[in-house]
Enzyme design. Structure first.
Site, PDB file in Angstrom:
ATOM      1  N   GLY A  21       0.811  -1.223   0.000  1.00 34.63           N
ATOM      2  CA  GLY A  21       0.000   0.000   0.000  1.00 34.63           C
ATOM      3  C   GLY A  21       0.839   1.267   0.000  1.00 34.63           C
ATOM      4  N   ARG A  25      -1.925   8.202   3.976  1.00 36.79           N
ATOM      5  CA  ARG A  25      -2.343   8.983   5.146  1.00 36.79           C
ATOM      6  C   ARG A  25      -1.195   9.276   6.116  1.00 36.79           C
ATOM      7  NH1 ARG A  25      -7.288   5.016   6.365  1.00 36.79           N
ATOM      8  NH2 ARG A  25      -6.035   3.684   4.990  1.00 36.79           N
ATOM      9  N   ASP A 113       0.798  -3.655   8.487  1.00 36.30           N
ATOM     10  CA  ASP A 113       0.695  -2.435   9.307  1.00 36.30           C
ATOM     11  C   ASP A 113       0.048  -2.672  10.668  1.00 36.30           C
ATOM     12  OD1 ASP A 113      -1.911  -2.828   8.526  1.00 36.30           O
ATOM     13  OD2 ASP A 113      -2.182  -0.875   7.576  1.00 36.30           O
ATOM     14  N   ASN A 238      -2.537   3.632  10.029  1.00 39.42           N
ATOM     15  CA  ASN A 238      -2.775   4.295   8.740  1.00 39.42           C
ATOM     16  C   ASN A 238      -2.261   5.728   8.741  1.00 39.42           C
ATOM     17  OD1 ASN A 238      -4.158   2.058   7.485  1.00 39.42           O
ATOM     18  ND2 ASN A 238      -5.823   2.493   8.890  1.00 39.42           N
ATOM     19  N   ASN A 387      42.831  11.209  39.231  1.00 40.56           N
ATOM     20  CA  ASN A 387      41.830  12.275  39.322  1.00 40.56           C
ATOM     21  C   ASN A 387      42.116  13.342  38.281  1.00 40.56           C
ATOM     22  OD1 ASN A 387      39.532  13.308  41.167  1.00 40.56           O
ATOM     23  ND2 ASN A 387      40.826  15.093  40.774  1.00 40.56           N
ATOM     24  N   SER A 415      43.356  21.363  38.051  1.00 40.15           N
ATOM     25  CA  SER A 415      42.195  21.954  37.388  1.00 40.15           C
ATOM     26  C   SER A 415      42.628  22.818  36.210  1.00 40.15           C
ATOM     27  CB  SER A 415      41.413  22.821  38.380  1.00 40.15           C
ATOM     28  OG  SER A 415      40.802  21.983  39.324  1.00 40.15           O
TER      29      SER A 415
HETATM   30  C1  UD1 Z   1      -8.417  -3.739   5.352  1.00 42.35           C
HETATM   31  C2  UD1 Z   1      -9.651  -4.635   5.171  1.00 42.35           C
HETATM   32  C3  UD1 Z   1     -10.639  -4.308   6.279  1.00 42.35           C
HETATM   33  C4  UD1 Z   1     -10.001  -4.527   7.636  1.00 42.35           C
HETATM   34  C5  UD1 Z   1      -8.678  -3.731   7.747  1.00 42.35           C
HETATM   35  C6  UD1 Z   1      -7.930  -4.173   8.992  1.00 42.35           C
HETATM   36  C7  UD1 Z   1      -9.905  -5.093   2.795  1.00 42.35           C
HETATM   37  C8  UD1 Z   1     -10.666  -4.744   1.563  1.00 42.35           C
HETATM   38  N1  UD1 Z   1     -10.241  -4.399   3.895  1.00 42.35           N
HETATM   39  O1  UD1 Z   1      -8.812  -2.388   5.213  1.00 42.35           O
HETATM   40  O2  UD1 Z   1     -11.783  -5.148   6.186  1.00 42.35           O
HETATM   41  O3  UD1 Z   1     -10.891  -4.127   8.657  1.00 42.35           O
HETATM   42  O4  UD1 Z   1      -7.838  -4.003   6.610  1.00 42.35           O
HETATM   43  O5  UD1 Z   1      -6.800  -3.387   9.227  1.00 42.35           O
HETATM   44  O6  UD1 Z   1      -9.062  -5.952   2.755  1.00 42.35           O
HETATM   45  N2  UD1 Z   1      -2.318  -3.702   0.411  1.00 42.35           N
HETATM   46  C9  UD1 Z   1      -1.565  -4.234  -0.615  1.00 42.35           C
HETATM   47  N3  UD1 Z   1      -2.007  -4.063  -1.895  1.00 42.35           N
HETATM   48  C10 UD1 Z   1      -3.151  -3.405  -2.204  1.00 42.35           C
HETATM   49  C11 UD1 Z   1      -3.909  -2.858  -1.136  1.00 42.35           C
HETATM   50  C12 UD1 Z   1      -3.471  -3.025   0.167  1.00 42.35           C
HETATM   51  O7  UD1 Z   1      -0.531  -4.856  -0.384  1.00 42.35           O
HETATM   52  O8  UD1 Z   1      -3.473  -3.308  -3.383  1.00 42.35           O
HETATM   53  C13 UD1 Z   1      -1.841  -3.881   1.805  1.00 42.35           C
HETATM   54  C14 UD1 Z   1      -1.557  -2.587   2.520  1.00 42.35           C
HETATM   55  O9  UD1 Z   1      -0.191  -2.217   2.360  1.00 42.35           O
HETATM   56  C15 UD1 Z   1      -1.886  -2.928   3.966  1.00 42.35           C
HETATM   57  C16 UD1 Z   1      -2.925  -4.022   3.859  1.00 42.35           C
HETATM   58  O10 UD1 Z   1      -2.857  -4.518   2.533  1.00 42.35           O
HETATM   59  O11 UD1 Z   1      -0.758  -3.437   4.643  1.00 42.35           O
HETATM   60  C17 UD1 Z   1      -4.330  -3.512   4.144  1.00 42.35           C
HETATM   61  O12 UD1 Z   1      -4.606  -2.451   3.228  1.00 42.35           O
HETATM   62  P1  UD1 Z   1      -5.277  -1.099   3.719  1.00 42.35           P
HETATM   63  O13 UD1 Z   1      -5.441  -0.215   2.551  1.00 42.35           O
HETATM   64  O14 UD1 Z   1      -4.614  -0.576   4.926  1.00 42.35           O
HETATM   65  O15 UD1 Z   1      -6.738  -1.691   4.079  1.00 42.35           O
HETATM   66  P2  UD1 Z   1      -7.779  -1.119   5.085  1.00 42.35           P
HETATM   67  O16 UD1 Z   1      -8.538  -0.026   4.450  1.00 42.35           O
HETATM   68  O17 UD1 Z   1      -7.128  -0.854   6.379  1.00 42.35           O
HETATM   69 CA    CA Z   2      -4.939  -0.702   7.206  1.00 39.34          CA
END
Ligand code: UD1
Ligand code: CA
Length: 485
Positions: A21, A25, A113, A238, A387, A415
């Site tokens: 991701g 944010r 994360d 996030n 010392n 000193s």
């Molecule tokens: C996701 C879940 C949500 C859950 C939450 C828990 C989905 C659709 N939603 O939401 O139900 O409550 O996690 O924390 O799965 N990532 C990738 N590739 C992508 C998208 C994301 O590797 O294309 C990775 C991100 O780096 C992250 C993780 O997947 O480590 C979760 O993605 P993030 O965008 O944070 O999902 P949330 O909106 O938190």
């Molecule tokens: Ca997340």
């Protein structure tokens, strides 16, 4: 990564860590998963938690690819790195990881994360998955504030039906306080099959891994939602506010563990200890202190208040008050501070003392030797029982190179001495206060290197007449008679 503990505990065939991701944010030039908490990156904590329960590890990378891959190589060299060029969602990320996986059995999926997850929770989750003969299990938690998370929809009997993302949820679904933690265990074959059926028919136009649960359920297989007792384990990062929140929870966890092991932490809220630090029982840590890196503290030591130690070995009974030390060894019953700065390469032998406002760098201070006040000690070796007088400077730098000073045993440096390196002060020698020592001082000698004093008699009476000084001098019987040479 075959684990030695695998004999007596269950493992999944593969763990997939999602870390592609953008981390938008965070508003950071550093990848979200590379931000540090308690001395390790966010993803390092996740990989530490996951590794004992997985035979193989795959990490999906994308944003900040090079930096994240390089970091993964240093912390988990055997991990497979899967590149997700376009971020089409968590379902898409898992599809890519599966395409490179050649194992059968079970797969654990976690987000990169969520640094507070514990190995024991993953083990319990895996045991429940096996016991319930589940094909798709999701770890859930009840949150005081579920906003932003996917919600767990259960039927009248309490069985999971589906997961709805916040953005796709109606008002009723938003009232559900049980959330998807983003931790799942699947049968790999069932996951492969279901992930092919994912569509991007949702508000974000992405492939949601969460939809796999209902797809597997609809195909007549067993899907279960298993609740985690401690919701703090499942908090995701996030933004930087959540980073600080997770760091505070990690801090409390680390401090609690040390306190249960017999360490006195006077004010846990202001005490920050990295997960890599070792502390023996009967150590006391005063408020406002931070212990980082490979720091090790032995029994009976007293640290703080307001002291910061990075990669420091502190021996039994040593005391460090209101000071900063880095890459140094503090010997048994040695003392430092208040207000001192101990820099890399400093070794303080047992019962030595570095007092107030002293800076020490790349130097060895012998047993029982003291540098009590306002000094700089650089590139020096000081023997035992010596010392160093107040305001002594080890003049180690000639503007181009650094030079060594060697001070023997039972020396008395007066000193305000300048020891201009390279220079040696022999055993039992003295230097006169205010000397600028540029030549070696032999054992047993006193080095005197300063202008001889001359008193100009009556000067104040002649040149400062009318002042209180003049009056005081006359009252004391001073006269205007001329100088004595
Ligand atoms: C996701 C879940 C949500 C859950 C939450 C828990 C989905 C659709 N939603 O939401 O139900 O409550 O996690 O924390 O799965 N990532 C990738 N590739 C992508 C998208 C994301 O590797 O294309 C990775 C991100 O780096 C992250 C993780 O997947 O480590 C979760 O993605 P993030 O965008 O944070 O999902 P949330 O909106 O938190
Ligand atoms: Ca997340």
């Amino acid at each position: 990564m075959a684990s030695l503990q695998s004999n007596n505990q269950k493992q999944v065939s593969l763990a997939i860590v999602l870390a592609a991701g953008e981390g938008t944010r965070m508003k950071s030039s550093l990848a979200k998963v590379l931000h540090p908490i308690a001395g390790k990156t966010v993803i390092h904590h996740v990989i530490d938690a996951v590794s004992p329960v997985a035979k193989e590890l795959s990490v999906v990378v994308g944003a900040h690819r090079e930096n994240v891959e390089e970091h993964i190589s240093t912390i988990a060299s055997s991990a497979n790195k899967v590149f997700q060029a376009e971020r089409n969602g968590t379902g898409h990320a898992v599809q890519l990881a599966l395409a490179e996986a050649h194992t059968s059995g079970t797969v654990l999926v976690v987000a990169g994360d969520t640094p507070l997850l514990r190995t024991s929770t993953l083990q319990d989750f895996l045991e429940a998955h096996v016991e319930l003969e589940s094909v798709a299990s999701v770890l859930t938690a009840v949150l005081p504030d579920p906003q932003g998370y996917g919600r767990i929809v259960r039927d009248d009997l309490g069985a999971i039906v589906k997961i709805i993302e916040e953005r796709d949820a109606d008002d009723d679904a938003k009232l559900i306080d049980e959330i998807n933690t983003g931790v799942y265990i699947f049968d790999i074959d069932a996951l492969r099959e279901a992930s092919k059926k994912l569509t991007s028919d949702n508000s974000q136009g992405e492939l949601y891994l969460t939809d796999v649960i209902s797809l597997i359920k609809e195909s007549g297989k067993v899907a279960v939602a298993i609740q985690c007792n401690d919701y703090t384990e499942t908090l995701g990062i996030n933004d930087r506010s959540q980073l600080a929140e997770c760091a505070a929870i990690m801090r409390d966890r680390i401090n609690d563990a040390h306190m249960l092991n017999g360490v006195s932490i006077i004010d846990p809220v202001t005490t920050w200890i990295d997960s890599t630090v070792e502390i023996a029982a009967d150590v006391t840590i005063m408020p406002g202190s931070a212990l980082h890196g490979t720091t090790k503290v032995a029994s009976g030591a007293l640290i703080g208040p307001r002291s910061t130690l990075t990669n420091v070995v502190v021996s039994e009974g040593a005391v460090i008050i209101e000071s900063r030390a880095t890459d140094a060894e503090i010997g048994r019953e040695a003392s430092v501070g208040p207000f001192s700065f101990i820099r890399p390469g400093t070794r303080l032998a047992p019962q030595s003392k570095i007092g107030a406002y002293v800076e020490v760098k790349n130097s060895t201070i012998g047993e029982g030797s003291k540098v009590p006040h306002l000094s700089y000690v650089g590139d020096a070796t000081i023997g035992t029982g010596t010392n160093i007088g107040a305001a002594t400077i080890f003049v180690n730098y000639d503007g181009v190179e650094k030079h060594q000073t060697v001070v023997g045993d039972h020396v008395r440096v007066g000193s305000d001495t300048m020891l201009v390196a390279p220079v040696k002060i022999g055993d039992g020698a003295y230097t006169a206060a205010g000397s600028i020592i540029t030549e070696d001082v032999p054992a047993g000698a006193i080095g005197v290197a300063r202008a001889k004093q001359r008193n100009v008699l009556g000067w104040v009476l002649r040149r400062r007449s009318g002042t209180k000084s003049e009056q005081a001098a006359r009252n004391a019987g001073a006269t205007e008679s001329k100088s004595q040479e």
